[in-house]
Enzyme design. Structure first.
Site, PDB file in Angstrom:
ATOM      1  N   ALA A 204       0.861  -1.188   0.000  1.00 32.40           N
ATOM      2  CA  ALA A 204       0.000   0.000   0.000  1.00 32.40           C
ATOM      3  C   ALA A 204       0.892   1.229   0.000  1.00 32.40           C
ATOM      4  O   ALA A 204       1.875   1.301   0.743  1.00 32.40           O
ATOM      5  CB  ALA A 204      -0.906  -0.001   1.233  1.00 32.40           C
TER       6      ALA A 204
ATOM      7  N   LYS B  40      11.798   6.139  13.342  1.00 34.02           N
ATOM      8  CA  LYS B  40      12.346   6.606  14.639  1.00 34.02           C
ATOM      9  C   LYS B  40      11.528   7.720  15.252  1.00 34.02           C
ATOM     10  O   LYS B  40      11.430   7.828  16.480  1.00 34.02           O
ATOM     11  CB  LYS B  40      13.805   7.056  14.486  1.00 34.02           C
TER      12      LYS B  40
ATOM     13  N   VAL C 222      17.158   2.940  13.464  1.00 37.86           N
ATOM     14  CA  VAL C 222      18.375   3.599  13.946  1.00 37.86           C
ATOM     15  C   VAL C 222      19.574   3.116  13.153  1.00 37.86           C
ATOM     16  O   VAL C 222      19.802   1.917  13.005  1.00 37.86           O
ATOM     17  CB  VAL C 222      18.629   3.267  15.436  1.00 37.86           C
TER      18      VAL C 222
ATOM     19  N   LYS D  55      16.756   9.052  17.090  1.00 35.98           N
ATOM     20  CA  LYS D  55      17.470   7.774  17.137  1.00 35.98           C
ATOM     21  C   LYS D  55      18.094   7.564  18.513  1.00 35.98           C
ATOM     22  O   LYS D  55      18.087   6.451  19.058  1.00 35.98           O
ATOM     23  CB  LYS D  55      18.555   7.741  16.047  1.00 35.98           C
TER      24      LYS D  55
HETATM   25  N1  HSE Z   1      18.251  10.813   7.073  1.00 34.75           N
HETATM   26  C1  HSE Z   1      18.888   9.810   7.840  1.00 34.75           C
HETATM   27  C2  HSE Z   1      20.371  10.084   7.861  1.00 34.75           C
HETATM   28  C3  HSE Z   1      18.718   8.437   7.279  1.00 34.75           C
HETATM   29  O1  HSE Z   1      20.848  10.933   7.117  1.00 34.75           O
HETATM   30  O2  HSE Z   1      21.042   9.430   8.636  1.00 34.75           O
HETATM   31  C4  HSE Z   1      17.565   7.690   7.834  1.00 34.75           C
HETATM   32  O3  HSE Z   1      17.628   7.566   9.202  1.00 34.75           O
END
Ligand code: HSE
Length: 426
Positions: free
Chosen positions: A44, A103, A130, A203
């Protein structure tokens, strides 16, 4: 072979598309390791992706119907908090296991969702939430299970680390380095989440909750981004023997968790200082094992899909755990009690007595100087001569350095904003 694990996938963005590809490309070895096939049964997504081969999976733009179809697990890759939270709740309510890379959702609502999953007796996988492809959740929950974990520190945003590395190695400016990270598919849909530290803080909250077995007050995590960094600071830091990194750190104290995300000077001999580009690294200290470092690609479609599919394999084998609800909530302490050395860059008028004034303020606040750099600056002929006074302090308490910087800013000889960067206490 036993019945297939039927997957309902929500979201066909960078990660969703990569999960589709990975399940197809490595189908045979995944089935062998899982003990049964992992079958993409339903997909989806609000936006169809004609270029993706969904095999035998049915497709719908109706996300809400996904948990009610013939699936064993819902893989939530739509991102955001509201719709994703509703989908995860509905999935658990319908008796489906959940795998998520979200996250933001876990940082803000993880405690409640884990309590719901526990009440339902359903596993939740969140390895992909994470540090992309690094199996850090499995390491904290499994490999380090015998340890009391008191401290975590790491580089958990690939985009920010990519930008800092490009600035340091190639002299690239901030905007160009960010654009490249976006082009490579590392950045969040809204890249301010990356560069302002929100993604890293989310994270950190997920990892700290797991490591310290506690609910974490996400709103109490101290967050600073990377936008204030100047290439000049990166060069001065090198001269002083440090690399500037954007770190996420959490330490458990008797009265709470000090959780913070900010730029930090990392001694160049330390492994974290050598982590470059989109690579992430997490240092976890256990009382039995000592210091461990977990390193690998922190962002990108296939790296993150690797973590999503690992959760599916664990689920297929019956090894993905039902989350344990948090039995306590540790207050977030932020940086108030922090004591560490600081890097200060003080723009000063180049005339007699200014350095002495700066030194006098530091002395009055009992701030001891470890190193100083002051070098003539190329100046415009029409401008007043000025120099950056760069000072590395010894250990100083957060409140003391704040007060000293405020006082320094008010000196007649100081011409602009003072840059302050903490030195990492790893
Ligand atoms: N945007 C995140 C980063 C990746 O640059 O680490 C996904 O968690």
């Amino acid at each position: 072979m036993a019945n297939a694990l039927r997957v309902g996938l929500a979201g066909l963005g960078t990660v969703g598309g990569s999960v589709v590809r990975l399940l197809a490309e490595n189908a045979a070895l995944i089935a062998a390791r899982a003990g049964r096939p992992i079958e993409l049964a339903r997909v989806a997504s609000r936006t169809p992706k004609a270029e993706l081969d969904l095999g035998a999976a049915s497709f719908s733009t109706d996300l809400a119907s996904l948990p009610h179809g013939p699936v064993d697990v819902v893989v939530e890759l739509i991102g955001g908090v509201e719709d994703a939270g509703a989908l995860v709740e509905a999935s658990l309510g319908a008796g489906r296991a959940v795998v998520t890379a979200n996250k933001a959702l876990l940082a803000e609502r993880g405690e409640a969702l884990f309590a719901l999953a526990h009440a339902q007796g359903l596993p939740v996988g969140y390895e992909a939430s994470v540090a992309g492809g690094i199996p850090i959740v499995e390491a904290l929950r499994g490999g380090l299970a015998a340890n009391r974990l008191d401290a975590l520190a790491g580089i958990v945003n690939g985009t920010s680390n990519h930008i800092l590395t490009a600035m340091e190695n190639d002299g690239q400016d901030f905007a160009a380095a960010l654009a490249e990270a976006q082009r490579l598919g590392y950045a969040e849909a809204d890249p301010t989440f990356d560069v302002e530290g929100v993604d890293a803080a989310q994270k950190l909250a997920v990892l700290a909750a797991l490591a310290f077995e506690s609910g974490i007050d996400f709103a109490g995590v101290h967050v600073e981004g990377i936008a204030a960094i100047d290439i000049e600071d990166i060069r001065y830091a090198r001269e002083l023997g440090f690399v500037v990194k954007h770190l996420a750190m959490a330490r458990r104290h008797a009265d709470g968790v000090a959780a913070r995300v900010h730029l930090a000077l990392v001694p160049e001999r330390v492994l974290l200082a050598k982590v470059s580009g989109v690579t992430n690294a997490i240092l976890a200290n256990g009382d039995a094992v000592g210091s461990t470092v977990h390193i690998g690609p922190g962002a990108g479609g296939m790296a993150t899909a690797s973590a999503v599919v690992a959760d599916l394999v664990a689920l297929a084998r019956g090894h993905l755990p039902v989350p344990r609800p948090a039995t306590r909530r540790l207050p977030a302490l932020g940086v108030r009690g922090l004591v560490c050395p600081h890097y200060l860059k003080i723009p000063a008028i180049d005339q007699p007595g200014v350095f002495a004034e700066v030194a006098e303020v530091l002395s009055r606040h009992a701030i001891s100087i470890e190193a100083v750099i002051q070098r003539p600056q190329a100046i415009r002929p029409d401008a007043e001569p000025w120099v950056p006074i760069v000072i590395l302090t010894n250990d100083v308490a957060e409140t003391v350095v704040e007060a000293a910087v405020a006082e320094l800013g008010g000196l007649g000889g100081v011409t602009g904003t003072i840059t302050r960067i903490r030195v990492a206490d790893l």
